[in-house]
Structures are given as C-alpha cells and as structure tokens.
Design a protein around this motif. Structure first.
Motif, PDB file in Angstrom:
ATOM      1  N   LYS A   1       0.837  -1.208   0.000  1.00 55.75           N
ATOM      2  CA  LYS A   1       0.000   0.000   0.000  1.00 55.75           C
ATOM      3  C   LYS A   1       0.873   1.259   0.000  1.00 55.75           C
ATOM      4  CE  LYS A   1      -3.835   2.212   2.471  1.00 55.75           C
ATOM      5  NZ  LYS A   1      -3.250   3.532   2.425  1.00 55.75           N
ATOM      6  N   GLN A   2       1.917   1.217   0.787  1.00 53.89           N
ATOM      7  CA  GLN A   2       2.815   2.380   0.849  1.00 53.89           C
ATOM      8  C   GLN A   2       3.472   2.636  -0.507  1.00 53.89           C
ATOM      9  OE1 GLN A   2       5.758   1.977   3.881  1.00 53.89           O
ATOM     10  NE2 GLN A   2       6.560   4.067   3.635  1.00 53.89           N
ATOM     11  N   ARG A   3       3.876   1.556  -1.185  1.00 57.96           N
ATOM     12  CA  ARG A   3       4.487   1.719  -2.515  1.00 57.96           C
ATOM     13  C   ARG A   3       3.481   2.267  -3.523  1.00 57.96           C
ATOM     14  NH1 ARG A   3       7.221  -3.067  -1.239  1.00 57.96           N
ATOM     15  NH2 ARG A   3       5.621  -4.329  -2.289  1.00 57.96           N
ATOM     16  N   ALA A   4       2.176   1.820  -3.451  1.00 59.85           N
ATOM     17  CA  ALA A   4       1.156   2.311  -4.393  1.00 59.85           C
ATOM     18  C   ALA A   4       0.936   3.815  -4.202  1.00 59.85           C
ATOM     19  CB  ALA A   4      -0.156   1.547  -4.178  1.00 59.85           C
ATOM     20  N   ASP A   5       0.812   4.287  -2.937  1.00 59.70           N
ATOM     21  CA  ASP A   5       0.644   5.719  -2.671  1.00 59.70           C
ATOM     22  C   ASP A   5       1.830   6.512  -3.207  1.00 59.70           C
ATOM     23  OD1 ASP A   5      -1.726   5.057  -1.451  1.00 59.70           O
ATOM     24  OD2 ASP A   5      -0.903   5.120   0.605  1.00 59.70           O
TER      25      ASP A   5
ATOM     26  N   LEU B   1       3.809   5.729  -5.702  1.00 57.28           N
ATOM     27  CA  LEU B   1       3.786   5.748  -7.165  1.00 57.28           C
ATOM     28  C   LEU B   1       2.794   6.785  -7.696  1.00 57.28           C
ATOM     29  CD1 LEU B   1       3.988   1.920  -7.976  1.00 57.28           C
ATOM     30  CD2 LEU B   1       5.729   3.653  -8.426  1.00 57.28           C
ATOM     31  N   ALA B   2       1.577   6.902  -7.039  1.00 57.81           N
ATOM     32  CA  ALA B   2       0.581   7.891  -7.482  1.00 57.81           C
ATOM     33  C   ALA B   2       1.129   9.305  -7.338  1.00 57.81           C
ATOM     34  CB  ALA B   2      -0.707   7.722  -6.650  1.00 57.81           C
ATOM     35  N   ALA B   3       1.812   9.563  -6.209  1.00 55.61           N
ATOM     36  CA  ALA B   3       2.397  10.895  -6.004  1.00 55.61           C
ATOM     37  C   ALA B   3       3.483  11.181  -7.034  1.00 55.61           C
ATOM     38  CB  ALA B   3       2.946  10.981  -4.580  1.00 55.61           C
ATOM     39  N   GLU B   4       4.296  10.187  -7.320  1.00 58.23           N
ATOM     40  CA  GLU B   4       5.368  10.383  -8.297  1.00 58.23           C
ATOM     41  C   GLU B   4       4.797  10.625  -9.694  1.00 58.23           C
ATOM     42  OE1 GLU B   4       7.674   6.878  -7.905  1.00 58.23           O
ATOM     43  OE2 GLU B   4       8.809   7.571  -6.132  1.00 58.23           O
ATOM     44  N   ARG B   5       3.626   9.966 -10.048  1.00 54.65           N
ATOM     45  CA  ARG B   5       3.017  10.169 -11.373  1.00 54.65           C
ATOM     46  C   ARG B   5       2.495  11.588 -11.522  1.00 54.65           C
ATOM     47  NH1 ARG B   5      -0.452   6.499 -10.945  1.00 54.65           N
ATOM     48  NH2 ARG B   5       0.894   4.811 -11.669  1.00 54.65           N
ATOM     49  N   ALA B   6       1.836  12.115 -10.466  1.00 57.87           N
ATOM     50  CA  ALA B   6       1.315  13.488 -10.521  1.00 57.87           C
ATOM     51  C   ALA B   6       2.453  14.490 -10.667  1.00 57.87           C
ATOM     52  CB  ALA B   6       0.495  13.779  -9.250  1.00 57.87           C
ATOM     53  N   ALA B   7       3.533  14.263  -9.944  1.00 59.39           N
ATOM     54  CA  ALA B   7       4.699  15.151 -10.036  1.00 59.39           C
ATOM     55  C   ALA B   7       5.304  15.110 -11.432  1.00 59.39           C
ATOM     56  CB  ALA B   7       5.717  14.751  -8.978  1.00 59.39           C
ATOM     57  N   ALA B   8       5.316  13.929 -12.044  1.00 55.94           N
ATOM     58  CA  ALA B   8       5.874  13.802 -13.391  1.00 55.94           C
ATOM     59  C   ALA B   8       5.038  14.563 -14.411  1.00 55.94           C
ATOM     60  CB  ALA B   8       5.953  12.319 -13.757  1.00 55.94           C
ATOM     61  N   GLU B   9       3.668  14.526 -14.273  1.00 57.64           N
ATOM     62  CA  GLU B   9       2.798  15.259 -15.217  1.00 57.64           C
ATOM     63  C   GLU B   9       3.025  16.757 -15.090  1.00 57.64           C
ATOM     64  OE1 GLU B   9      -1.064  13.909 -14.204  1.00 57.64           O
ATOM     65  OE2 GLU B   9      -0.860  11.961 -15.232  1.00 57.64           O
ATOM     66  N   GLN B  10       3.158  17.264 -13.854  1.00 57.07           N
ATOM     67  CA  GLN B  10       3.417  18.691 -13.645  1.00 57.07           C
ATOM     68  C   GLN B  10       4.763  19.082 -14.261  1.00 57.07           C
ATOM     69  OE1 GLN B  10       1.442  20.987 -12.471  1.00 57.07           O
ATOM     70  NE2 GLN B  10       2.994  22.618 -12.614  1.00 57.07           N
ATOM     71  N   LYS B  11       5.708  18.255 -14.085  1.00 55.78           N
ATOM     72  CA  LYS B  11       7.049  18.518 -14.657  1.00 55.78           C
ATOM     73  C   LYS B  11       6.984  18.566 -16.176  1.00 55.78           C
ATOM     74  CE  LYS B  11      11.561  18.859 -14.337  1.00 55.78           C
ATOM     75  NZ  LYS B  11      12.192  20.064 -13.751  1.00 55.78           N
ATOM     76  N   GLN B  12       6.179  17.687 -16.787  1.00 62.13           N
ATOM     77  CA  GLN B  12       6.041  17.641 -18.236  1.00 62.13           C
ATOM     78  C   GLN B  12       5.427  18.939 -18.755  1.00 62.13           C
ATOM     79  OE1 GLN B  12       7.300  15.132 -19.831  1.00 62.13           O
ATOM     80  NE2 GLN B  12       6.784  15.853 -21.879  1.00 62.13           N
ATOM     81  N   LYS B  13       4.413  19.436 -18.033  1.00 66.25           N
ATOM     82  CA  LYS B  13       3.755  20.682 -18.435  1.00 66.25           C
ATOM     83  C   LYS B  13       4.735  21.846 -18.392  1.00 66.25           C
ATOM     84  CE  LYS B  13      -0.201  23.608 -17.214  1.00 66.25           C
ATOM     85  NZ  LYS B  13      -1.333  23.794 -16.262  1.00 66.25           N
TER      86      LYS B  13
END
Length: 501
Positions: A295-299, A301-313
């Motif tokens: 569960k800790q790893r899933a949370d 990963l979700a945070a890292e994905r959101a950060a990656a999208e912001q970085k892409q923008k």
C-alpha cells in the motif's frame, strides 16, 4: 614392552667391544697393500688413527678427505672415513661408504660387518643379517662376523616375541653387543680372497673359541624362540577369553545406546513441532508486513506520477519560450550575417587593390635582386679566377723552390724565402742562410720532388701542404711538409716552414 626391547642399539654404545676385533684382524694387515695399486703413506694413516682415537673426528675427517683426493681408490682411507662418519652419528653417510666398499672390494669382510652394525643400530635387523651373511661368505670362519650374526639372530627372536605378546614391562631382554671393526685387514681365517688364501692356516685358538661361543649363543637363541612360541599359544587362549568378555559387554552397551537413541528421537519430534508453530507465526507476521508495504508503494507511485505530469507541463512551456527566443535570435543573426558579408566584400576589394600594388613592388624588387645576383656572380667568378691564378703562381713558386734546391742553386733557393722568414730555433737570418748553404753544397747530389700539393689562400697568405721526397748521396726521406707563403709585391715567398701536414 620392556625399555631394553624398545631401544635400538647405538653404535656409540657398542664401542667398548670394538677393540676385541683387533687381535683377530691384525695378522694380515701387512698383506693389504697388495690389494691396492696406490695407498696413502703409513705416517698419514698413523696420524689419522691418532686423531680418531682421541675423539678429534672433524680433524680426522679433514685429513682423510685430503688424502682421498690424492688416493681415491685407497680402501683403508675409505674404510677409515666410514668409521669417522659413524662416530659422528652420520650413519647414512657411513653406510654409503661401506656399501661402495663392498661393491669395489667384494672379498673384504670388514665393510659387510660394519654395515651390519649400522643397520642393527637403526633397527634394520634383516639387512644386518644379510650383510653378515655376505661377510661369512667371504670368510666362513670370520669370528667377529659369526659372533655378530649370533647377536642379530637373538635380536630378531626377541623382536618377534615382543611383537606377538607385547611383553610385560618386567621382562628384560638382553641387548645385542655387535662389534664395529676399526681396521681393514681382509680375510684372516681362510676366506675366499685368492691373494690371502695362504693365510688360512694362521687361524688362532682365540678365533676358534669365539666361533664356539657364537654357535652356542645362536643355539640358545633358537631354544629361547621355541619356549616363547609355546608361551605365545597360551597367551592367545587368554586373549580369546578376554575377547569373548569384551563382545558381551559390547552387546549390553549397544542396547543401552538404542534406548537412549529412542528417547532422543521423541524429544526431537516435540522440538520440531514447536519449531513449525513458531515458523507459521513468523510467516503470518511477514504477510501482514508485505501488505502494508505494498500500500505504501502504491501511494508513493501515485504521487510520483502526478509530479511527473506537472514537470512535463513545465517543460512544454519552457520549450515554447525557447523556440520563440531561438526565432528572434535567428532573425538577428541573419541581419548580422548580411552586414558582415557586405563589410567583407568591401574589405576584400581593398585587399585586392593592396595585393596588386604589392605584386608590382615585388616585381621591381625581384628585378633589382636579379641584377645584384648577376653582378655578385660575375664578381665571384672574377675572384675565383684570381684565386686559381694565385694558386697556380704559388704552386709554380713551390716547384721553383724545389728545383733550385735539387740544382744546388743556393742563391735561387734562398731567394724563395721572405725577408721576415721565421728561422728555426730563433737563429738569425744570416746564420740560418749560411747553415743552409753549407748543407746543400756539402751533398754530392740532391733530388727534391714535391707532390699532392694542397693550397689554401686567404688574402695575402697561402698555406701549402704537400708530400716531399728528398734524396741525396747520404739520405733519403719521404715526409709530409707545410709551407706558409706571403705575397710581397708580385711574388709569393716562404715565411714559415714546418714538417708534417
């Protein structure tokens, strides 16, 4: 096992009996010289024996080796070296010496006897017996070898008895008293050496007594062996009874061990069940830990994905701004390039105009340089011609000088020397001229030839190196000479004269 039976006889422990052999071997000592073609002097052997008797083994060995270097085939010297090595407890080297003696002189019994003593000291009784058998073959009536052989048989019997019964420590087995011979005398009592066979009749009564004693000792050893064999049979029966008792005890011990093993297995089964329960609890706890970690790893990963999208923008916006700046920069660079090309065109035209002017100036300069070079060439040719002319004049002066000398024309000869000619040894011009006149006119005839002249001219000085062959009714000389001419007026005259080139 008794202490006496465990110890191996030492050659040093047997030294007290060595001198017993001397009376038995002294008879034919004078005949041994016939066995060897070259022997050490008697005085040397006497000195070596004195050193040996006084215990100075190192010095005795040194003297023996020195004599062996002169007399390598001397059997007595080699025999003595073996004795010295034995005294120094260097048994292996002593054995090698005596073995080689038996190979080179197979008819001598003493080396075989001493080999047997050394083998016995090392506990090799079979080899000792074989060596004594060889000694007896060379001389069947050799008392010392026969006595030693009896001792070896006694030792072999004692050794067999000890091994079979493991003798009670209270039992005392007599030690052999083998005798190490100290002299090399050959067979003295009817041996097989042909050269010594004539001495067979000289066997002493002491030899016969010793033989009888040795035979009696051998018979006693055989009787003792039979008695020990009977004791061995009785001992074997006792040992069998002890073995039966040991087997019964072993069976009882095996049953007790089996009972103890069953109890141990039951305890082990209980411990195994408890261990399995503990392992299950550990596994359940590990599964819960893994679920929490997932569960800790899933949370994360979700945070890292959101950060990656912001970085892409953010990167997209930065790219658009960069493209706009690049466009503005490209337009500015195009304008700068056009201005630069126009400027380069103007500068190129000016450079071409300057280059044209430089070419015209270079052409004028080249023409002037060509004219100057032609003038210098002409002047050099003129100078070279003058130098060659001067060399010809100097060579002519050299030949004229030699010709006047050959013609004994003293006036003409002296006329070729300059007024400041450097006379030898600081003599005055007048003294030198008189001396030259006397030497020329004193000769019956003179011939002076010059060749291989090499002329170097610098200003008004010419150096001439040449070969001169002078021949008169008194002397002929072929040498290299050097003359220094100076130009005075229109003539080249000699200022210096020296030998060598």
């Amino acid at each position: 096992m008794p202490q006496e039976s465990k110890e191996q006889p030492s050659t040093h422990g047997l030294r007290g009996l060595i001198n017993k052999a001397a009376p038995r071997t002294a008879l034919l000592s004078g005949l041994m010289a016939a066995l060897f073609t070259v022997a050490a002097p008697a005085s040397e052997m006497s000195d070596i024996n004195k050193l040996l008797r006084s215990g100075q083994y190192a010095e005795a060995l040194t003297r023996t080796d020195a004599n062996l270097a002169k007399h390598p085939r001397d059997a007595q010297l080699r025999f003595t070296k073996g004795l010295i090595l034995a005294e120094q407890n260097r048994s292996a080297e002593a054995i090698a010496i005596f073995v080689k003696l038996t190979e080179d002189f197979p008819d001598l019994p003493e080396p075989y006897n001493n080999l047997a003593v050394l083998y016995a000291a090392d506990g090799q009784y079979d080899r000792a017996r074989a060596a004594l058998d060889m000694a007896m073959r060379t001389n069947p009536t050799y008392a010392t070898a026969l006595e030693n052989l009896g001792d070896v048989y006694a030792r072999l019997a004692s050794q067999a008895y000890d091994k079979a019964l493991q003798i009670d420590p209270a039992n005392k087995v007599p030690q052999p008293k083998l005798t190490l011979l100290r002299s090399l005398n050959g067979n003295t009592t009817g041996g097989t050496v042909p050269r010594l066979a004539s001495a067979a009749g000289a066997t002493s009564q002491s030899n016969r007594d010793a033989q009888a004693q040795a035979k009696a000792r051998a018979d006693a050893a055989a009787a003792e062996q039979q008695e020990r064999s009977r004791a061995l049979a009785a001992e074997k029966a006792t040992q069998q009874a002890a073995a039966d008792r040991a087997a019964a005890e072993k069976t009882a011990i095996s049953k007790a061990a089996a009972d103890r093993a069953n109890a141990d297995r039951a305890a082990a089964d209980k411990a195994s069940a408890e261990h399995a329960a503990a392992e299950k609890a550990i596994a359940d706890r590990a599964a819960a830990d893994r679920a929490a970690a997932d569960k800790q790893r899933a949370d994360k990963l979700a945070a890292e994905r959101a950060a990656a999208e912001q970085k892409q923008k953010e990167l997209k916006e930065q790219k658009e701004q960069k493209e706009l700046k690049d466009k503005e920069k490209a337009e500015r660079l195009a304008k700068d390039k056009a201005d630069r090309l126009e400027k380069e065109k103007t500068e190129r035209a000016e450079r071409e105009k300057a280059q044209q002017a430089e070419k015209l100036a270079a052409a004028d300069k080249a023409a002037q340089a060509k004219a100057a070079a032609e003038k210098a060439k002409a002047e050099k040719a003129k100078a070279d011609a003058g130098a060659e002319q001067d060399k010809a004049i100097v060579l002519a002066a050299l030949n004229s000088w030699a010709r006047a000398w050959s013609d004994k024309d003293v006036r003409g000869y002296l006329g070729h020397y300059a007024s400041d000619f450097e006379t030898p040894k600081g003599a005055s011009r007048k003294e030198w001229a008189e001396e030259r006149r006397a030497r020329i006119e004193d000769k019956g005839h003179i011939t002076v030839k010059v060749s291989n002249a090499q002329i170097t001219i610098k200003g008004n000085t010419a150096v001439v190196r040449y070969r001169q062959i002078y021949n008169s009714n008194r002397l002929t000389v072929d040498s290299r000479k050097t003359l220094v001419f100076v130009k005075q007026g229109n003539r080249w005259l000699i200022k210096q004269e020296r030998s060598g080139g």
